[in-house]
Design a protein around this motif. Structure first.
Motif, mmCIF file in Angstrom:
data_model
loop_
_atom_site.group_PDB
_atom_site.id
_atom_site.type_symbol
_atom_site.label_atom_id
_atom_site.label_comp_id
_atom_site.label_asym_id
_atom_site.label_seq_id
_atom_site.Cartn_x
_atom_site.Cartn_y
_atom_site.Cartn_z
ATOM 1 N N ASP A 1 27.708 37.339 36.533
ATOM 2 C CA ASP A 1 27.210 35.966 36.513
ATOM 3 C C ASP A 1 25.980 35.876 35.618
ATOM 4 O O ASP A 1 25.576 36.863 34.998
ATOM 5 N N ILE B 1 38.013 31.273 36.887
ATOM 6 C CA ILE B 1 36.724 30.981 36.281
ATOM 7 C C ILE B 1 37.024 30.295 34.963
ATOM 8 O O ILE B 1 37.689 30.877 34.097
ATOM 9 N N SER C 1 27.011 33.028 40.441
ATOM 10 C CA SER C 1 28.251 33.303 41.168
ATOM 11 C C SER C 1 28.462 32.375 42.352
ATOM 12 O O SER C 1 29.600 32.118 42.731
ATOM 13 N N LEU D 1 30.917 29.517 41.900
ATOM 14 C CA LEU D 1 32.314 29.859 41.629
ATOM 15 C C LEU D 1 33.103 29.927 42.928
ATOM 16 O O LEU D 1 32.548 30.215 43.984
#
Length: 125
Positions: free
Chosen positions: A20, A76, A94, A97
């Motif tokens: 990330d 992603i 992160s 996500l």
């Protein structure tokens, strides 16, 4: 201005670690979602580009069979990729996500039901 680069997916993308924006590991690249230049589904023999990185439960599917519904494949968006090098570096943290939904589901529905499964081994108690 968007700069496009041609890459060999097997060499430069598949199985690479995804990090990330803070350098924290997210997952490894399991598969790619390819789309046509118009954003529609990719067609055989036509130009394609990467639309998303798929970081899903490929191992579970290989072991137990079946298929992950498209709506639940952890992906992603390619727009969140900042750099492709020895790792795939993202431009987002992160926690923005949905790539870890499988781990969260397993934690809540399987591990959490095991006696002691909710105990944090690194916590205070």
């Amino acid at each position: 201005m968007t700069r496009e680069r041609m890459v060999d997916a097997r060499l430069h993308l598949l199985s690479r670690q995804v990090l990330d924006v803070d350098g924290e590991p997210v997952r490894a690249v399991d598969d790619l979602e390819l789309i046509g230049p118009d954003g529609q589904a990719a067609r055989a023999g036509a130009e394609v580009r990467v639309g998303a990185i798929l970081v899903g439960p490929v191992l579970f599917v290989r072991l137990f069979g079946g298929a992950v519904p498209v709506s639940r494949q952890p992906r992603i968006a390619w727009e969140d990729v900042g750099h492709v090098g020895t790792a795939i570096e993202l431009t987002v943290p992160s926690d923005r996500l949905d790539a870890d939904w499988v781990e969260h589901w397993l934690r809540d529905h399987v591990v959490g039901r095991i006696p002691g499964g909710r105990h944090d081994p690194e916590g205070d108690g």
